[in-house]
Design an enzyme around this catalytic site. Structure first.
Site, mmCIF file in Angstrom:
data_model
loop_
_atom_site.group_PDB
_atom_site.id
_atom_site.type_symbol
_atom_site.label_atom_id
_atom_site.label_comp_id
_atom_site.label_asym_id
_atom_site.label_seq_id
_atom_site.Cartn_x
_atom_site.Cartn_y
_atom_site.Cartn_z
ATOM 1 N N VAL A 123 24.399 64.636 45.296
ATOM 2 C CA VAL A 123 24.470 65.451 46.507
ATOM 3 C C VAL A 123 25.665 66.388 46.509
ATOM 4 O O VAL A 123 25.710 67.332 47.306
ATOM 5 C CB VAL A 123 24.476 64.586 47.789
ATOM 6 C CG1 VAL A 123 23.176 63.803 47.923
ATOM 7 C CG2 VAL A 123 25.695 63.681 47.845
ATOM 8 N N ASN A 182 22.326 60.091 54.120
ATOM 9 C CA ASN A 182 22.811 58.712 54.050
ATOM 10 C C ASN A 182 23.787 58.461 52.905
ATOM 11 O O ASN A 182 24.577 57.512 52.976
ATOM 12 C CB ASN A 182 21.601 57.776 53.897
ATOM 13 C CG ASN A 182 22.012 56.352 53.590
ATOM 14 O OD1 ASN A 182 22.536 55.635 54.449
ATOM 15 N ND2 ASN A 182 21.796 55.927 52.350
ATOM 16 N N SER A 198 29.400 56.143 61.091
ATOM 17 C CA SER A 198 30.039 54.831 61.115
ATOM 18 C C SER A 198 30.880 54.749 62.379
ATOM 19 O O SER A 198 31.270 55.777 62.945
ATOM 20 C CB SER A 198 30.928 54.677 59.877
ATOM 21 O OG SER A 198 31.826 53.596 60.010
ATOM 22 N N TYR A 209 37.626 57.716 53.946
ATOM 23 C CA TYR A 209 36.367 57.411 54.627
ATOM 24 C C TYR A 209 36.455 57.760 56.114
ATOM 25 O O TYR A 209 35.555 58.411 56.670
ATOM 26 C CB TYR A 209 36.029 55.934 54.449
ATOM 27 C CG TYR A 209 34.647 55.557 54.921
ATOM 28 C CD1 TYR A 209 33.539 55.770 54.109
ATOM 29 C CD2 TYR A 209 34.439 54.988 56.178
ATOM 30 C CE1 TYR A 209 32.260 55.424 54.530
ATOM 31 C CE2 TYR A 209 33.175 54.639 56.607
ATOM 32 C CZ TYR A 209 32.084 54.861 55.782
ATOM 33 O OH TYR A 209 30.824 54.524 56.207
ATOM 34 N N SER A 252 36.272 61.511 56.412
ATOM 35 C CA SER A 252 34.947 62.061 56.134
ATOM 36 C C SER A 252 33.986 61.819 57.289
ATOM 37 O O SER A 252 33.185 62.699 57.641
ATOM 38 C CB SER A 252 34.388 61.475 54.839
ATOM 39 O OG SER A 252 34.054 60.096 54.975
ATOM 40 N N LYS A 253 34.051 60.651 57.898
ATOM 41 C CA LYS A 253 33.117 60.349 58.982
ATOM 42 C C LYS A 253 33.510 61.047 60.284
ATOM 43 O O LYS A 253 32.631 61.440 61.063
ATOM 44 C CB LYS A 253 33.020 58.836 59.183
ATOM 45 C CG LYS A 253 32.352 58.107 58.016
ATOM 46 C CD LYS A 253 30.955 58.660 57.714
ATOM 47 C CE LYS A 253 30.268 57.889 56.611
ATOM 48 N NZ LYS A 253 28.919 58.443 56.291
#
Length: 244
Positions: free
Chosen positions: A61, A87, A145, A158, A161-162
């Site tokens: 991706v 996802n 998340s 993480y 990014s979220k």
């Protein structure tokens, strides 16, 4: 008649865990499902378990050209894309089985996590949206998340990014609110049996949710028409209460 008969759905990170479970459920509901991930062998194993028609496309991706080729293959085969499920995702836990304080994070790990979790969503969404605009409808389901709404120590890439994904989702909803395209974030609502948490002690393993925890919410979001809920972010159980 199944709930998603004939729908054309693209799922990234479809080779295992949450992505595999959602893809198989979509197939059970009558959808045609394009399976995207880097491992062709794993994708073919998922396709073998699917109840209906699938398209296997080994895809990184983070590579816009690969993503574009995959989406073109879906459109050539099925005429369009009705739902995209972004996802694919990684974190320090999936790389090392643990977090790290910010100053100890390698530059390459930071870049890799941001590239997959955020730039990957950019690539896939940019490739799909023109086709949704042509047909006047579509659903963008961005897998987020709880760490997109708050933070935890040791997981800066993480978390970042979220949080970025949540902001992107809101912008997508505004950009396309008059074009029949819904954009929403969905998250499990807790730790899930995806391999991220294999390092936890046995007494905490019992709290881990099954990997199919988002399946019903994912179906509900894919069922939405052009006038659906958009720009929202909720755990699976809240989506089920909202749309069920």
């Amino acid at each position: 008649m199944s709930r998603l008969d004939g729908e054309r759905i693209v799922v990234t990170g479809a080779s295992a865990g949450l992505g595999e479970e959602m893809a198989l459920r979509y197939s059970e509901e009558g959808a045609r499902v394009a399976l995207l991930s880097r491992s062709e062998a794993d994708l073919r194993a998922v396709a073998d378990d699917a109840a209906g028609e699938t398209l296997v496309r080994p895809t990184d991706v983070t590579d816009a050209e690969q993503v574009g080729d995959a989406v073109d293959a879906v459109v050539d085969a099925w005429g369009g894309v009705d739902t995209l499920v972004n996802n694919a995702g990684i974190g320090l836990l999936s790389l090392y089985g643990e977090g790290r304080p910010f100053h100890e994070i390698d530059d390459a790990d930071w870049q890799r996590i941001i590239d997959v979790n955020l730039h990957g969503v950019f690539n896939c969404t940019k490739a799909v949206v023109p086709h949704m605009l042509d047909q006047g409808r579509g659903n963008l389901v961005n897998i987020s998340s709880g760490l997109g709404r708050y933070a935890a120590p040791g997981y800066a890439p993480y978390n970042t990014s979220k949080h970025g994904l949540e902001g992107l989702n809101k912008t997508l909803a505004l950009d396309y609110e008059d074009a029949g395209i819904n954009a929403n974030c969905l998250d499990p609502g807790g730790r899930v049996a995806t391999g991220f948490w294999d390092h936890l002690p046995a007494d905490e393993q019992g709290e881990i949710l099954d990997a199919d925890v988002m399946n019903e919410a994912a179906v509900l979001l894919a069922e939405q028409g052009p006038d659906g809920v958009t720009g929202e972010s909720m755990p699976a159980d809240e989506w089920e209460a909202r749309l069920g």
